[in-house]
Design a protein around this motif. Structure first.
Motif, short mmCIF file in Angstrom:
data_model
loop_
_atom_site.label_atom_id
_atom_site.label_comp_id
_atom_site.label_asym_id
_atom_site.label_seq_id
_atom_site.Cartn_x
_atom_site.Cartn_y
_atom_site.Cartn_z
N GLU A 3 44.04 60.51 49.63
CA GLU A 3 44.62 61.45 50.59
C GLU A 3 46.14 61.49 50.53
O GLU A 3 46.75 62.46 50.93
CB GLU A 3 44.21 61.07 52.02
N ILE A 30 48.20 61.43 47.97
CA ILE A 30 48.88 62.06 46.83
C ILE A 30 48.21 63.39 46.42
O ILE A 30 46.99 63.52 46.55
CB ILE A 30 48.90 61.09 45.61
N THR A 57 43.83 65.30 45.54
CA THR A 57 43.23 66.63 45.74
C THR A 57 42.81 67.20 44.39
O THR A 57 41.72 67.77 44.25
CB THR A 57 44.24 67.57 46.44
N SER A 105 51.23 70.69 46.06
CA SER A 105 51.21 69.79 47.22
C SER A 105 49.80 69.25 47.43
O SER A 105 48.87 69.62 46.71
CB SER A 105 51.67 70.52 48.48
N ARG A 106 49.66 68.41 48.45
CA ARG A 106 48.34 67.81 48.71
C ARG A 106 47.35 68.84 49.24
O ARG A 106 46.16 68.75 48.98
CB ARG A 106 48.48 66.69 49.76
N VAL A 107 47.87 69.83 49.97
CA VAL A 107 46.97 70.84 50.56
C VAL A 107 46.70 71.97 49.57
O VAL A 107 45.55 72.32 49.32
CB VAL A 107 47.57 71.43 51.86
N TYR A 108 47.78 72.53 49.02
CA TYR A 108 47.65 73.64 48.07
C TYR A 108 48.15 73.18 46.71
O TYR A 108 49.36 73.01 46.53
CB TYR A 108 48.43 74.86 48.56
#
Lengths: 137, 144
Positions: A15, A17, A21, A104-107
């Motif tokens: 989670e 880095i 993802t 990024s971690r989300v996108y």
């Protein structure tokens, strides 16, 4: 695809880095490419939660781990519980090879998606290798 | 993560087999990246699974909110078995019971309704953060 043998793919999913993802996305992309009921994924944290079924799976079936970083948690977790991964792919190594970095971690962004595609390709090749070894046995 | 600064840790399950793992992860990122980046952070759950000392120390030092994706409660169990400071534990599936009208599409892409549900879960995390802060203000010695 193997007729009876199952192959497990275990992603780090870290989670902290962006590579965690990427490891998730890559595994799910590989699933889409392979489209085989013989390829399964295993929740890494379930090992600690003590799910016997998850542990027995890694003893009995070949596994491929996808690691977000050099700490190689998935590989270490499988070895801790008596398994022996057939192959390990480290996302940061593939980043160096391809010069593709997630946003990024989300996108993970366009480059992150391409990176995940490259890793998915590698997963598919490792699966093919394991399948051909199984066929020889 | 910054090691000396007091933080609240948000640890999602991140299970790869179910969309609820994705929702847990997304909700955690809404908090640590968008809403409270200075006050919260996350650590890799797999690092706890393998017993990484630095990660164990972090969960022992800072209050932790876990977000589990299924009844196995891996995130919660991992923090407990690391003797972590578990302040609150949320379960995505339990929260989903009140929002079954929202369609969570898939593990890779939860879709707009899935994202909406993740924001609802993030709201529940915020409630827990407020509780932790309130308790800390009322009993500063207990929370340190």
């Amino acid at each position: 695809m193997p007729k009876s043998k199952l192959i497990g793919i275990v992603a780090c999913s870290g989670e902290e880095i962006p590579e965690g993802t990427v490891s998730r996305v890559a595994v799910l992309k590989a699933f889409g490419k392979l489209m085989s009921p013989n390829i399964v994924t295993t929740c890494l944290p379930l090992f600690l939660a003590g799910q016997q079924q998850e542990r027995e799976f890694v003893w009995a079936h070949p596994t491929i781990t996808i690691e977000g970083c050099e700490k190689r948690c998935a590989e270490r977790a499988i070895r801790m519980y008596g398994g022996n991964p057939k192959a390990t792919i480290v996302v940061t190594d593939v980043e160096k090879e391809t010069e593709l970095m997630p946003k990024s971690r989300v996108y993970i962004g366009e480059k992150g998606e391409k990176l995940a595609d490259a890793i998915a390709e590698k997963i598919c090749k490792e699966v093919e290798k394991i399948v051909s070894e199984c066929d020889k046995e | 993560m910054e090691e000396d600064k007091e933080k609240i840790l948000i640890i999602p399950c991140s299970g790869i087999g179910k969309p609820s793992g994705t929702i847990a992860r997304l909700a955690a990122y809404y908090i640590v990246e968008d809403l409270l980046p200075k006050e919260t952070d996350t650590v890799c759950l797999p690092l706890l699974v393998i017993g990484d000392e630095k990660t164990r120390q972090q969960v022992q030092k800072f209050p932790v909110i876990t977000i589990d994706g299924c009844p196995y409660k891996c995130a919660t169990k991992s923090v407990q078995s690391s003797n972590g400071k578990l302040a609150a534990s949320l379960n995505v599936l339990q929260l989903y019971r009140d929002h079954i009208d929202l369609e969570v599409k898939s593990v890779v892409d939860p879709g707009p309704e899935g994202e909406k549900f993740a924001r609802i879960v993030a709201g529940k995390i915020l409630d827990e953060i407020r509780k932790i802060k309130r308790e800390k203000e009322e009993c500063p010695s207990q929370s340190s």
